[in-house]
Write a protein that holds these residues in place. Structure first.
Motif, PDB file in Angstrom:
ATOM      1  N   GLY A   1       0.833  -1.198   0.000  1.00 10.24           N
ATOM      2  CA  GLY A   1       0.000   0.000   0.000  1.00 10.24           C
ATOM      3  C   GLY A   1       0.866   1.246   0.000  1.00 10.24           C
ATOM      4  N   VAL A   2       0.397   2.279   0.646  1.00 12.28           N
ATOM      5  CA  VAL A   2       1.170   3.515   0.805  1.00 12.28           C
ATOM      6  C   VAL A   2       1.866   3.389   2.151  1.00 12.28           C
ATOM      7  CG1 VAL A   2       1.065   6.026   0.971  1.00 12.28           C
ATOM      8  CG2 VAL A   2      -0.544   4.812  -0.515  1.00 12.28           C
ATOM      9  N   ARG A   3       3.169   3.283   2.129  1.00 14.55           N
ATOM     10  CA  ARG A   3       3.942   2.996   3.347  1.00 14.55           C
ATOM     11  C   ARG A   3       5.107   3.960   3.495  1.00 14.55           C
ATOM     12  NH1 ARG A   3       1.265  -0.473   6.584  1.00 14.55           N
ATOM     13  NH2 ARG A   3       0.244  -2.051   5.354  1.00 14.55           N
TER      14      ARG A   3
ATOM     15  N   VAL B   1       6.971   4.433   0.211  1.00 15.61           N
ATOM     16  CA  VAL B   1       6.838   3.250  -0.621  1.00 15.61           C
ATOM     17  C   VAL B   1       5.408   3.168  -1.128  1.00 15.61           C
ATOM     18  CG1 VAL B   1       7.034   0.740  -0.695  1.00 15.61           C
ATOM     19  CG2 VAL B   1       8.575   2.058   0.746  1.00 15.61           C
ATOM     20  N   LEU B   2       5.260   2.939  -2.424  1.00 10.09           N
ATOM     21  CA  LEU B   2       3.957   2.737  -3.058  1.00 10.09           C
ATOM     22  C   LEU B   2       4.027   1.381  -3.746  1.00 10.09           C
ATOM     23  CD1 LEU B   2       3.676   6.270  -4.701  1.00 10.09           C
ATOM     24  CD2 LEU B   2       2.846   5.565  -2.467  1.00 10.09           C
TER      25      LEU B   2
ATOM     26  N   ARG C   1      13.368   9.995  -0.969  1.00  4.57           N
ATOM     27  CA  ARG C   1      13.441   8.732  -1.711  1.00  4.57           C
ATOM     28  C   ARG C   1      12.037   8.154  -1.823  1.00  4.57           C
ATOM     29  NH1 ARG C   1      18.087   4.952   0.397  1.00  4.57           N
ATOM     30  NH2 ARG C   1      16.299   4.311   1.582  1.00  4.57           N
ATOM     31  N   LEU C   2      11.767   7.563  -2.962  1.00  2.00           N
ATOM     32  CA  LEU C   2      10.459   6.991  -3.247  1.00  2.00           C
ATOM     33  C   LEU C   2      10.670   5.645  -3.910  1.00  2.00           C
ATOM     34  CD1 LEU C   2       7.339   7.418  -3.445  1.00  2.00           C
ATOM     35  CD2 LEU C   2       7.770   8.495  -5.658  1.00  2.00           C
ATOM     36  N   LEU C   3      10.018   4.621  -3.396  1.00  3.58           N
ATOM     37  CA  LEU C   3      10.097   3.284  -3.973  1.00  3.58           C
ATOM     38  C   LEU C   3       8.755   2.956  -4.608  1.00  3.58           C
ATOM     39  CD1 LEU C   3      11.472   0.548  -4.432  1.00  3.58           C
ATOM     40  CD2 LEU C   3      10.829  -0.082  -2.111  1.00  3.58           C
TER      41      LEU C   3
END
Length: 180
Positions: free
Chosen positions: A128-130, A138-139, A156-158
């Motif tokens: 989910g959206v974490r 994290v998506l 940072r985005l995963l």
């Protein structure tokens, strides 16, 4: 002679739709079943089921029934779908048929990207959206692979993906100045 300016949407160069794992849907079904059994048990404790059903046109019955029936549909159709789109200028990720959560990143703002393998439950507490312990957003919808982005502002985005290599290649192509 007059000219009319139009804004055409940018062409999509990558599109991926992901659905959550079947276990999520099974969990929702079990919760609904437990809620139904609980409601049946409560009506038996507080009065016969026949008296409840005899009031099926009442406001109380309808108000109680709507969330019971609507909640699973809202979860399944409203949230449990992740879409990732890359255009020549932007990467967009959203959850749901009607986007409940959206995130857009300008391709020009991506400093670095790499394909990674991660542990969704151990590292981020699931799908989910974490947020990770180090603040990384994290998506993800399923699996354990994705593309980690380092943005110009230092965040940072995963992005979870079933096709992370293709997503990374598309981001790299969009970052090149010769792509229009």
């Amino acid at each position: 002679m007059s000219t009319v300016a139009t804004m055409r949407p940018a062409a999509t160069v990558f599109h991926e739709e992901q659905y959550f794992d079947w276990r999520v849907y099974a969990f929702i079904a079990l919760v609904e079943l437990a809620a139904g059994v609980g409601m049946f048990w409560l009506t038996r404790q507080w009065g016969p089921v026949a008296s409840l059903l005899s009031r099926k046109g009442s406001v109380e019955f309808v108000v109680g029934l709507i969330p019971t029936v609507a909640m699973p549909f809202l979860l399944v159709f409203g949230l449990l779908r992740m879409t990732t789109v890359v255009t020549p200028t932007e990467l967009r990720v959203w959850f749901g048929w009607v986007p409940v959560y959206r995130r857009a990143v300008q391709v020009s703002g991506i400093v670095r990207h790499q394909v990674v393998e991660y542990r969704p439950i151990a590292d981020y507490g699931g799908w989910g959206v974490r947020a990770g312990r180090d603040g990384e957003r994290v998506l993800n919808a399923r699996g354990n692979r994705g593309v980690r982005l380092e943005l110009a502002d230092g965040t940072r985005l995963l992005i979870g993906s079933q096709r992370p290599e293709e997503l990374a290649e598309t981001i790299e192509a969009a970052r090149r100045p010769d792509v229009v």
